[in-house]
Enzyme design. Structure first.
Site, short mmCIF file in Angstrom:
data_model
loop_
_atom_site.label_atom_id
_atom_site.label_comp_id
_atom_site.label_asym_id
_atom_site.label_seq_id
_atom_site.Cartn_x
_atom_site.Cartn_y
_atom_site.Cartn_z
N GLY A 124 7.59 -0.52 5.31
CA GLY A 124 6.62 -0.85 6.34
C GLY A 124 5.54 -1.75 5.81
O GLY A 124 4.78 -1.38 4.92
N THR A 125 5.48 -2.91 6.34
CA THR A 125 4.41 -3.81 5.93
C THR A 125 4.44 -5.02 6.83
O THR A 125 5.41 -5.25 7.55
CB THR A 125 4.60 -4.23 4.47
OG1 THR A 125 3.43 -4.87 4.02
CG2 THR A 125 5.75 -5.18 4.34
N THR A 126 3.36 -5.76 6.81
CA THR A 126 3.37 -7.10 7.40
C THR A 126 2.73 -8.02 6.39
O THR A 126 1.56 -7.84 6.04
CB THR A 126 2.53 -7.14 8.69
OG1 THR A 126 2.95 -6.11 9.56
CG2 THR A 126 2.66 -8.49 9.35
N LYS A 128 -1.53 -5.76 -1.50
CA LYS A 128 -0.19 -6.30 -1.43
C LYS A 128 -0.14 -7.75 -1.87
O LYS A 128 0.94 -8.33 -1.94
CB LYS A 128 0.36 -6.18 -0.01
CG LYS A 128 0.49 -4.73 0.40
CD LYS A 128 1.20 -4.56 1.70
CE LYS A 128 1.05 -3.11 2.14
NZ LYS A 128 1.69 -2.83 3.39
N SER A 142 8.30 -4.97 8.22
CA SER A 142 8.64 -4.40 9.53
C SER A 142 7.80 -5.03 10.63
O SER A 142 8.23 -5.08 11.78
CB SER A 142 8.42 -2.89 9.51
OG SER A 142 7.09 -2.62 9.10
#
Lengths: 376, 205
Positions: A83-85, A116, A291
Site C-alpha cells: 500500500g502506497t502512492t 518513502k 496501490s
C-alpha cells in the site's frame, strides 16, 4: 562501522554479490566441475572475478538458482501489502518526487510517518514502494554501491547507470518474495558539473566553472545534504528554468516530450527511471507506483505539462497524492515532496493531508452556503 | 497484450512492435521500444516476462557485438538466430528459464533478407512472415491471404494495423515500425493515433 558491516567489508573486501550473503558453500571461487567457465555467459560467474580491481566484474549475475533454492521461504508473521502512492515526473524545472507516508500491514497502519523518498546522493532520490523492509534494504544497498563507484571512479554514476546497476542487483532474486518497485528521480550532471555537498549554491552559474579535475581531486563528503525547505529567489529560479529549457530545446527539435524522446537520451538533465524486482527497467517522464497509483495517474495525466512552473508542479504532485490517499485505504497520513534540480535535491516540509482534507471541506461548505444564500 | 510482427519483402524486412510497457492494468510507458539492434543489419524484437526480455536481449546484443570485436566481422542473421536459440535452449531446462518470445530480422549481403520466429521454448523457424501475441491471431490470416513471395510492397500494412484497431479488444495505440534493407535499419514513421497532440508537448495522448 555500520556500513562496513553491512558490506561485509572485513570478510570479503573485494567481492560483492548477493551470494556473499548466502552460507559459504556457495563460494564460487572453488572450482565446481558442473559449472562451465564461459567468459561471456550471462548467469555464471566470470573467471575474472578473483581479481581485485574494483568494480565487480561479476555483476554478470551469480547463479540465480542459488538464491531461490537455498533460502527457504519464511512464514510471514503478518500479511505484507504494497500500500502506497508514490510518483515522480520531470518538467522544465527539474524532477518532482512525491509520496505518502503510510506503512500498512494488512489492515493495520503500522507506521504513519515513514520516509518513502530516500536520498542516494546529492542529485538522486529514490521513491520506494512494495515491501517496506525490502525497499529500505535495497535503497541502502544502492547507496553503498553508488558511493563505492564514486570512490573508485571519481565521478558519480549517471541515473541510467544507477538504474541498470539496481536491476542487475535485483535480478538474482527474481522469483523470490523480494518485492520492490523503486523510482529513481535524479538529475544527471554534465561533464563540467560534479556532485556537490549541499544545495545552497549561492551562484547559479557555478556549474560551468567547476572543472572536471576539480571534481576528481576534491574528496567530497558523500553523505547527501540534509534537505531543507527553500523558496529560492525568483531570479535564481527563472535563471535555472531558462538554462534548463534552453538546454532541452537545443537537444530536441520540437518539445522535450517529443516522440523521439530526445530528452530521455540526453546526457544531462532530469531523469525518472522505474525499476522493479520483476526486472522491469523503464525510463520515462512520469511514473506512479503503488496501490494508489491509478488514482494519482488520473490527476497527473490531466494536468502534467512540460511548461509547468515550479509551484504548479508542487501543487499537482500534492493534489495527486492527496486524491490517491483519499480513495486508497492503504495510502495516507502525510505527503512528502522532494524536488531535484541541477543543484541537487531539496525537500519540502511534510504536509498533513488530514488538515488539507478538512480545510477543503470547509471551503466547499462555504461555497455551498453562499450558493444557498444567493438562491434563497 | 504485446504484439510483434515481421514481414519479409523482396529486398527488405519490415518489423513492427507495439510500444506499450504495462504493469497489470496500468500502461507505465506508451513509447517503449522493444527492438534491440544487434548489429547494423540485424534487429531483435523481444516480448515476454518483464525483466527477462531486457536481460536476455541485451545479453544477446552484447555477445553479438563482442563477436564482431573479437573476429573482425559480424555474425550473419542466420548465425545470430541460431546463437540466440542455443542460449534460450540452454536456459530452458535450468532453474531459471527466460520466458521471452522473439523475432529476429536481418539483411545478409549474400543471402538477402531473413526473418526468424523464435518462441519461449526456443523453437526457431525461418519464415516469410511471423507475429507474436494475441494480435497474431488476427493478423496472420491476412498475411496468409495476401502475401506473395517477393511481392510484399507494404501497401497492405495499413490493413494489418486497422484490423487490430477494429477487432482486438485491447487498445494498442502506437507502434514502432522499422525496415531493414541492405543499407541498414531505417526508422519508419512511428504510427501514433494522436501524434499531432503529442507534438504539442501534451503527452496525455
Amino acid at each position: 562501522m555500520a556500513l562496513e558491516d553491512f558490506c561485509s567489508f572485513r570478510n570479503n573486501p573485494h567481492l560483492w554479490t548477493p551470494a556473499s550473503l548466502l552460507p559459504p558453500l556457495q563460494n564460487p571461487a572453488s572450482s565446481t566441475p558442473g559449472i562451465p567457465k564461459h567468459n561471456h555467459s550471462g548467469r555464471r560467474r566470470s573467471e575474472l572475478s578473483n581479481k581485485d580491481d574494483g568494480p565487480p566484474l561479476h555483476l554478470s549475475l551469480p547463479p540465480a538458482s542459488a538464491a531461490r533454492c537455498l533460502m527457504p521461504t519464511v512464514r510471514r508473521p503478518f500479511p505484507l501489502t504494497h500500500g502506497t502512492t508514490t510518483l515522480g515526473f520531470v518538467f522544465q524545472g527539474g524532477v518532482i518526487a512525491a509520496a505518502d507516508t503510510r506503512a500498512s500491514a494488512g489492515g493495520l497502519v503500522a507506521c504513519p510517518e515513514v520516509h518513502k523518498i530516500i536520498p542516494v546522493h546529492s542529485h538522486l532520490v529514490v521513491t520506494s514502494s512494495g515491501s517496506g523492509a525490502d525497499c529500505v534494504l535495497w535503497a541502502r544497498a544502492l547507496e553503498r554501491e553508488i558511493r563505492l563507484y564514486r570512490l573508485r571512479h571519481g565521478r558519480v554514476l549517471s541515473v541510467r547507470g544507477t538504474a541498470k546497476l539496481l536491476a542487475f542487483m535485483l535480478h538474482p532474486f527474481k522469483g523470490t518474495d523480494v518485492c520492490v518497485a523503486l523510482t529513481l528521480c535524479g538529475w544527471d550532471q554534465g561533464p563540467n558539473g560534479g556532485p556537490r555537498d549541499g544545495v545552497d549554491q549561492g551562484s547559479a552559474g557555478s556549474s560551468g566553472d567547476a572543472t572536471a579535475t576539480e571534481a576528481l581531486i576534491r574528496i567530497e563528503g558523500t553523505s547527501p545534504a540534509p534537505g531543507h525547505v527553500t523558496q529560492s529567489p525568483v531570479s535564481e529560479q527563472s535563471g535555472l528554468s531558462s538554462s534548463s529549457s534552453s538546454s532541452s530545446s537545443s537537444s530536441s527539435s520540437s518539445s522535450p516530450y517529443s516522440i523521439s524522446s530526445t530528452s530521455s537520451t540526453a546526457r544531462e538533465g532530469p531523469k525518472v527511471i522505474y525499476v522493479c524486482s520483476d526486472g522491469a527497467r523503464l525510463q520515462g517522464e512520469l511514473f506512479s507506483v503503488g496501490s494508489g497509483s491509478p488514482y494519482a495517474y488520473g490527476i497527473l495525466d490531466g494536468g502534467l505539462r512540460w511548461t509547468l512552473s515550479r509551484e504548479e508542479a508542487f501543487s499537482l504532485a500534492r493534489e495527486a497524492v492527496f486524491r490517491a490517499t483519499h480513495r486508497d485505504a492503504y495510502s495516507g497520513n502525510n505527503v512528502d515532496l522532494v524536488y531535484i534540480t541541477e543543484k541537487g535535491w531539496s525537500r519540502r516540509d511534510r504536509e498533513d493531508l488530514k488538515e488539507e482534507y478538512y480545510t477543503r471541506k470547509e471551503e466547499i461548505g462555504k461555497i455551498v452556503e453562499e450558493r444557498c444564500r444567493k438562491t434563497d | 497484450m504485446e504484439y510483434l510482427i515481421g514481414i519479409q519483402g523482396p529486398d527488405f524486412v519490415l518489423v513492427a512492435a507495439d510500444s506499450v510497457a504495462a504493469s497489470s492494468i496500468i500502461k507505465m510507458k506508451d513509447d517503449h521500444d522493444k527492438m534491440f539492434k544487434l548489429s547494423d543489419n540485424i534487429l531483435l524484437l523481444c516480448v515476454g516476462e518483464a525483466g527477462d526480455t531486457v536481460q536476455f536481449a541485451e545479453y544477446i546484443q552484447k555477445n553479438v557485438q563482442l563477436y564482431k570485436m573479437r573476429n573482425g566481422y559480424e555474425l550473419s542473421p542466420t548465425a545470430a538466430a541460431n546463437f540466440t536459440r542455443k542460449n534460450l535452449a540452454d536456459y530452458l531446462r535450468s532453474r531459471t528459464p527466460y520466458h521471452v518470445n522473439l523475432l529476429l530480422a536481418g539483411y545478409d549481403q549474400a543471402d538477402g533478407p531473413a526473418l526468424f520466429y523464435m518462441d519461449h521454448l526456443s523453437a526457431l523457424a525461418k519464415a516469410p512472415f511471423a507475429a507474436h501475441g494475441y494480435g497474431a491471431f488476427l493478423t496472420l490470416s491476412i498475411l496468409d491471404r495476401y502475401y506473395k513471395p517477393g511481392g510484399w510492397t507494404g501497401e497492405q500494412d495499413a490493413s494489418l494495423l486497422s484490423i487490430l484497431n477494429k477487432r482486438f479488444i485491447l487498445n494498442l495505440p502506437s507502434f514502432n515500425v522499422r525496415a531493414i534493407d541492405k543499407e541498414g535499419v531505417h526508422d519508419l514513421e512511428k504510427v501514433f493515433k494522436h501524434a499531432y497532440l503529442r507534438s504539442r508537448g501534451d503527452f496525455r495522448y
